[in-house]
Design a protein around this motif. Structure first.
Motif, PDB file in Angstrom:
ATOM      1  N   LYS A  36       0.326  -0.832   0.034  1.00  0.00           N
ATOM      2  CA  LYS A  36       0.021   0.133   0.089  1.00  0.00           C
ATOM      3  C   LYS A  36       0.776   1.214   0.601  1.00  0.00           C
ATOM      4  O   LYS A  36       0.401   2.097  -0.849  1.00  0.00           O
ATOM      5  CB  LYS A  36      -0.487   0.348   1.360  1.00  0.00           C
ATOM      6  CG  LYS A  36      -2.155   0.669   1.709  1.00  0.00           C
ATOM      7  CD  LYS A  36      -3.204   0.421   2.004  1.00  0.00           C
ATOM      8  CE  LYS A  36      -3.848   0.951   1.641  1.00  0.00           C
ATOM      9  NZ  LYS A  36      -5.173   0.758   3.142  1.00  0.00           N
ATOM     10  N   ASN A  37       1.661   1.366   1.316  1.00  0.00           N
ATOM     11  CA  ASN A  37       2.843   2.093   1.135  1.00  0.00           C
ATOM     12  C   ASN A  37       4.062   1.981   0.884  1.00  0.00           C
ATOM     13  O   ASN A  37       4.613   1.356   1.375  1.00  0.00           O
ATOM     14  CB  ASN A  37       2.781   3.115   2.485  1.00  0.00           C
ATOM     15  CG  ASN A  37       3.634   3.935   2.925  1.00  0.00           C
ATOM     16  OD1 ASN A  37       4.149   4.421   1.820  1.00  0.00           O
ATOM     17  ND2 ASN A  37       4.150   4.338   4.009  1.00  0.00           N
ATOM     18  N   LEU A  38       4.403   2.627  -0.656  1.00  0.00           N
ATOM     19  CA  LEU A  38       6.076   2.014  -1.022  1.00  0.00           C
ATOM     20  C   LEU A  38       7.401   2.594  -0.315  1.00  0.00           C
ATOM     21  O   LEU A  38       8.024   2.301  -0.190  1.00  0.00           O
ATOM     22  CB  LEU A  38       6.159   3.141  -2.533  1.00  0.00           C
ATOM     23  CG  LEU A  38       5.265   1.865  -3.797  1.00  0.00           C
ATOM     24  CD1 LEU A  38       5.694   2.692  -4.346  1.00  0.00           C
ATOM     25  CD2 LEU A  38       6.228   0.959  -3.984  1.00  0.00           C
ATOM     26  N   LYS A  41       9.247   1.394   5.880  1.00  0.00           N
ATOM     27  CA  LYS A  41       9.706   0.733   6.876  1.00  0.00           C
ATOM     28  C   LYS A  41       9.441  -0.831   6.796  1.00  0.00           C
ATOM     29  O   LYS A  41       8.887  -0.767   7.233  1.00  0.00           O
ATOM     30  CB  LYS A  41      11.050   1.710   7.607  1.00  0.00           C
ATOM     31  CG  LYS A  41      11.854   1.173   7.831  1.00  0.00           C
ATOM     32  CD  LYS A  41      12.509   1.733   9.057  1.00  0.00           C
ATOM     33  CE  LYS A  41      13.916   1.086   9.854  1.00  0.00           C
ATOM     34  NZ  LYS A  41      14.739   0.062   8.639  1.00  0.00           N
ATOM     35  N   ARG A  42      10.181  -1.287   6.093  1.00  0.00           N
ATOM     36  CA  ARG A  42       9.687  -2.924   6.533  1.00  0.00           C
ATOM     37  C   ARG A  42      10.915  -3.935   6.905  1.00  0.00           C
ATOM     38  O   ARG A  42      12.227  -3.824   6.745  1.00  0.00           O
ATOM     39  CB  ARG A  42       9.919  -3.926   4.794  1.00  0.00           C
ATOM     40  CG  ARG A  42       8.264  -3.344   4.036  1.00  0.00           C
ATOM     41  CD  ARG A  42       8.505  -3.447   3.439  1.00  0.00           C
ATOM     42  NE  ARG A  42       6.895  -2.452   2.504  1.00  0.00           N
ATOM     43  CZ  ARG A  42       5.962  -2.303   3.066  1.00  0.00           C
ATOM     44  NH1 ARG A  42       5.600  -3.350   3.767  1.00  0.00           N
ATOM     45  NH2 ARG A  42       5.036  -1.526   2.424  1.00  0.00           N
ATOM     46  N   SER A  43      10.427  -5.134   7.708  1.00  0.00           N
ATOM     47  CA  SER A  43      11.722  -6.301   8.053  1.00  0.00           C
ATOM     48  C   SER A  43      12.235  -6.461   6.956  1.00  0.00           C
ATOM     49  O   SER A  43      13.150  -7.665   7.324  1.00  0.00           O
ATOM     50  CB  SER A  43      10.995  -6.971   8.948  1.00  0.00           C
ATOM     51  OG  SER A  43      10.001  -7.806   7.838  1.00  0.00           O
ATOM     52  N   ALA A 293      -1.004 -18.453  13.974  1.00  0.00           N
ATOM     53  CA  ALA A 293      -0.890 -18.197  13.177  1.00  0.00           C
ATOM     54  C   ALA A 293       0.760 -16.946  13.540  1.00  0.00           C
ATOM     55  O   ALA A 293       1.552 -18.097  13.806  1.00  0.00           O
ATOM     56  CB  ALA A 293      -1.411 -16.368  13.934  1.00  0.00           C
ATOM     57  N   GLY A 294       1.461 -16.088  12.809  1.00  0.00           N
ATOM     58  CA  GLY A 294       2.666 -15.689  13.478  1.00  0.00           C
ATOM     59  C   GLY A 294       3.517 -15.654  11.594  1.00  0.00           C
ATOM     60  O   GLY A 294       3.050 -16.571  10.480  1.00  0.00           O
ATOM     61  N   GLU A 295       4.401 -14.646  11.857  1.00  0.00           N
ATOM     62  CA  GLU A 295       5.523 -14.318  10.763  1.00  0.00           C
ATOM     63  C   GLU A 295       5.774 -16.391  10.004  1.00  0.00           C
ATOM     64  O   GLU A 295       4.899 -16.008   8.945  1.00  0.00           O
ATOM     65  CB  GLU A 295       6.185 -13.556  10.255  1.00  0.00           C
ATOM     66  CG  GLU A 295       7.088 -13.379   9.343  1.00  0.00           C
ATOM     67  CD  GLU A 295       8.709 -13.085   9.771  1.00  0.00           C
ATOM     68  OE1 GLU A 295       8.672 -11.828  10.553  1.00  0.00           O
ATOM     69  OE2 GLU A 295       9.138 -12.455   8.799  1.00  0.00           O
TER      70      GLU A 295
HETATM   71  N1  NAP Z   1      -0.426 -13.109  10.461  1.00  0.00           N
HETATM   72  C1  NAP Z   1      -1.349 -14.199  10.507  1.00  0.00           C
HETATM   73  O1  NAP Z   1      -0.235 -14.191  11.875  1.00  0.00           O
HETATM   74  C2  NAP Z   1      -1.717 -14.216  10.045  1.00  0.00           C
HETATM   75  C3  NAP Z   1      -2.010 -15.218  10.311  1.00  0.00           C
HETATM   76  C4  NAP Z   1      -2.903 -16.401   9.000  1.00  0.00           C
HETATM   77  C5  NAP Z   1      -3.491 -15.557   8.165  1.00  0.00           C
HETATM   78  N2  NAP Z   1      -3.279 -14.113   8.135  1.00  0.00           N
HETATM   79  C6  NAP Z   1      -4.378 -14.106   7.000  1.00  0.00           C
HETATM   80  O2  NAP Z   1      -3.157 -13.091   6.235  1.00  0.00           O
HETATM   81  C7  NAP Z   1      -3.526 -12.270   5.408  1.00  0.00           C
HETATM   82  C8  NAP Z   1      -2.148 -10.872   5.655  1.00  0.00           C
HETATM   83  O3  NAP Z   1      -1.956 -10.612   7.101  1.00  0.00           O
HETATM   84  P1  NAP Z   1      -1.329  -9.949   7.801  1.00  0.00           P
HETATM   85  O4  NAP Z   1      -0.834 -10.048   9.473  1.00  0.00           O
HETATM   86  O5  NAP Z   1       0.137 -10.103   6.598  1.00  0.00           O
HETATM   87  O6  NAP Z   1      -1.211  -8.368   7.427  1.00  0.00           O
HETATM   88  P2  NAP Z   1      -0.688  -6.807   7.710  1.00  0.00           P
HETATM   89  O7  NAP Z   1       0.793  -6.923   8.648  1.00  0.00           O
HETATM   90  O8  NAP Z   1      -1.698  -6.157   7.852  1.00  0.00           O
HETATM   91  O9  NAP Z   1      -0.453  -6.795   6.389  1.00  0.00           O
HETATM   92  C9  NAP Z   1      -1.175  -6.227   5.149  1.00  0.00           C
HETATM   93  C10 NAP Z   1      -0.492  -6.263   3.428  1.00  0.00           C
HETATM   94  O10 NAP Z   1      -1.310  -5.707   2.801  1.00  0.00           O
HETATM   95  C11 NAP Z   1      -0.800  -4.513   2.347  1.00  0.00           C
HETATM   96  N3  NAP Z   1      -2.039  -3.710   1.738  1.00  0.00           N
HETATM   97  C12 NAP Z   1      -3.128  -3.724   2.239  1.00  0.00           C
HETATM   98  N4  NAP Z   1      -4.030  -2.804   1.235  1.00  0.00           N
HETATM   99  C13 NAP Z   1      -3.383  -3.035   0.364  1.00  0.00           C
HETATM  100  C14 NAP Z   1      -3.830  -2.803  -0.981  1.00  0.00           C
HETATM  101  N5  NAP Z   1      -4.706  -2.651  -1.241  1.00  0.00           N
HETATM  102  N6  NAP Z   1      -2.588  -2.973  -2.617  1.00  0.00           N
HETATM  103  C15 NAP Z   1      -1.884  -3.043  -2.290  1.00  0.00           C
HETATM  104  N7  NAP Z   1      -1.609  -3.555  -0.891  1.00  0.00           N
HETATM  105  C16 NAP Z   1      -2.028  -3.487  -0.049  1.00  0.00           C
HETATM  106  C17 NAP Z   1       0.061  -4.359   2.903  1.00  0.00           C
HETATM  107  O11 NAP Z   1       1.077  -2.968   2.495  1.00  0.00           O
HETATM  108  P3  NAP Z   1       1.383  -1.669   3.166  1.00  0.00           P
HETATM  109  O12 NAP Z   1       2.718  -2.589   4.500  1.00  0.00           O
HETATM  110  O13 NAP Z   1       2.184  -0.797   2.952  1.00  0.00           O
HETATM  111  O14 NAP Z   1       0.944  -1.158   4.567  1.00  0.00           O
HETATM  112  C18 NAP Z   1       0.957  -4.890   4.084  1.00  0.00           C
HETATM  113  O15 NAP Z   1       1.873  -4.983   3.245  1.00  0.00           O
HETATM  114  C19 NAP Z   1      -4.506 -11.696   6.549  1.00  0.00           C
HETATM  115  O16 NAP Z   1      -5.616 -12.724   5.226  1.00  0.00           O
HETATM  116  C20 NAP Z   1      -4.785 -12.114   7.653  1.00  0.00           C
HETATM  117  O17 NAP Z   1      -5.980 -12.672   8.046  1.00  0.00           O
HETATM  118  C21 NAP Z   1      -2.325 -13.852   8.787  1.00  0.00           C
END
Ligand code: NAP
Length: 418
Positions: A36-38, A41-43, A293-295
């Motif tokens: 979303k945001n180019l 800062k990322r890991s 869950a988790g990275e």
């Molecule tokens: N976190 C977990 O442990 C976990 C576990 C199982 C499933 N999931 C699922 O995995 C998915 C991602 O979760 P997450 O935790 O990784 O979410 P997150 O940390 O909030 O990351 C979301 C990413 O999507 C990008 N983004 C959001 N809207 C966008 C758009 N319209 N166009 C382009 N990029 C966009 C964001 O960009 P920016 O970085 O620029 O903001 C960010 O990089 C979700 O469906 C979640 O339910 C997550």
């Protein structure tokens, strides 16, 4: 070697884990990543030429074979995937909300365009569940699922249990530690688990289950006193996602707190760990547990899905047939009022002669048998705390009985697992 070319939409928690893990595989090449945001800062260090803030650069890129959607939510994720499928791409997603709310449409579209959608990460993070159910367990008729599918609520309930702390105190601590979101509604009100059980039940029962028909209740009303009482009666309280189906395809799918016997495996699944218990024929009972869950746990599932496509890609026109999902028949939803459950009820009653008998009579008049009824002394304000555990009875009748306990305060009603 012909590398599988992928585009990733989303580089947050899961996307970063996927990026880091995929570096170990030379049969997959990441072409582009949308964020979303180019400037964020990322890991992970990603070449800036690989990043875009326009996901349509990915879904419309003819060189990309697979789109990996890791942004979450229904829109715009659905529109990106719709375009990607129409452009001939296979899909990997971790998006439980999208699958629960619009799974049927997206799976039908994928069938129409002969593409596959894999979503192992969407149900229980790192626990392999979709691929096992669709492949090695395919010979089973699964008729019952009990699962702990949300790490945040399981963490909160475990802490309340082990430390005797209140829901509010543990939630605050969980938020400080990053285990709960600033707005925890999706987890603590049971939405997250409801999304997951909708899709898992659909896959396991091979019948369409609609998210709107899944009954849902969160953990916000669980009191530390309930935790203590549950323990004394030989139970733990967990947020359970449960689904069962009978021979007439009546499906009872719900998420709510439950007292579960300490003799069961699920009672000992603590903190952020998740678990899924499947019951079916011929396997009997099988329990899978692990990080929900988790990275990296979530990346494990996403990367597994990508590699499954890579192994088949280009070898036939119709890849991974066992992983396809288009269920032609619907299950009949069972309303919560019509279900039969055991109940734990905590009551504060005026300390009047015959109060226990009165509660017993009200229940008996509604055809409700009691398995335990216990008064915990008399308080200074001349009230008595009473715990009732019922035998199995109809929810509708239980609610009517509770209505009749007008002189009492009903502190909690929690269903008890069989
Ligand atoms: N976190 C977990 O442990 C976990 C576990 C199982 C499933 N999931 C699922 O995995 C998915 C991602 O979760 P997450 O935790 O990784 O979410 P997150 O940390 O909030 O990351 C979301 C990413 O999507 C990008 N983004 C959001 N809207 C966008 C758009 N319209 N166009 C382009 N990029 C966009 C964001 O960009 P920016 O970085 O620029 O903001 C960010 O990089 C979700 O469906 C979640 O339910 C997550």
């Amino acid at each position: 070697m012909n590398k599988l070319k992928i585009g990733i939409i989303g580089l947050g928690t899961v996307g970063s884990g996927v990026y880091k893990t995929l570096k170990n595989f030379d049969n997959v090449e990441i072409i582009k990543i949308a964020v979303k945001n180019l400037n964020k800062k990322r890991s992970v260090e990603v070449p800036s030429s690989m990043l875009t803030d326009n996901p349509y650069e990915i879904v419309n890129d003819p060189s990309i074979d697979v789109v990996v959607e890791l942004i979450g939510g229904v829109e715009p994720a659905y529109s990106y995937l719709e375009t990607a499928i129409k452009n001939g791409k296979h899909i990997v997603t971790a998006n439980k909300e999208l699958l629960a709310k619009r799974g049927e449409e997206i799976f039908n579209l994928a069938e129409k365009y002969n593409r596959v959608i894999l979503y192992e990460a969407a149900i229980a993070g790192g626990i392999p569940i979709i691929m096992p159910v669709k492949t090695i367990l395919a010979g089973n008729k699964i008729n019952k699922i009990h699962a702990i599918l949300n790490g945040t609520t399981n963490y909160i309930l475990t802490k309340m249990d082990t430390e005797g702390a209140s829901y509010e105190a543990v939630l605050k601590e969980a938020q400080e530690l990053g285990y709960a979101e600033t707005d925890p509604t999706g987890d603590v009100e049971g939405f997250d688990a409801a999304y997951k059980i909708t899709t898992l039940a659909t896959i396991a029962f091979k019948k369409k289950i609609k998210f709107e028909n899944v009954y849902r209740e969160g953990i916000t009303k669980i009191r530390k006193e309930d935790m203590k009482e549950a323990n004394e009666f030989g139970y733990k309280i967990k947020l359970i996602a449960t689904a069962s189906i009978d021979e007439n395809d009546n499906a009872d799918v719900r998420v709510h707190p439950m007292l579960i016997s300490k003799d069961t495996t699920l009672a000992h699944i603590d903190y952020v760990t998740n678990a899924v218990e499947l019951n079916g024929f011929p396997i009997g009972k099988v329990v899978l547990s692990g990080p929900g869950a988790g990275e990296f746990p979530t990346a494990s599932s996403v990367v597994g899905d990508i590699l499954a496509i890579a192994a088949e890609f280009g070898k036939s026109d119709y890849i991974l047939p066992m992983m396809r999902c288009n269920h032609s028949t619907k299950a009949n939803p069972v309303k919560i009022e019509d279900t039969y459950n055991k109940y734990y009820i905590s009551i504060t009653a005026p300390n009047a002669i015959g109060i226990i008998a009165k509660i017993g009579t009200i229940c008996a008049n509604k055809n409700i048998s009691l398995s335990s009824i216990l008064q915990r002394g008399v308080s200074k304000d001349n009230t008595a705390d009473i715990i009732v555990i019922t035998e199995k009875c109809q929810e509708k009748l239980l609610r009517e009985a509770v209505e009749e306990l007008k002189d009492c305060t009903v502190n909690s009603i929690i269903r008890v697992a069989d």
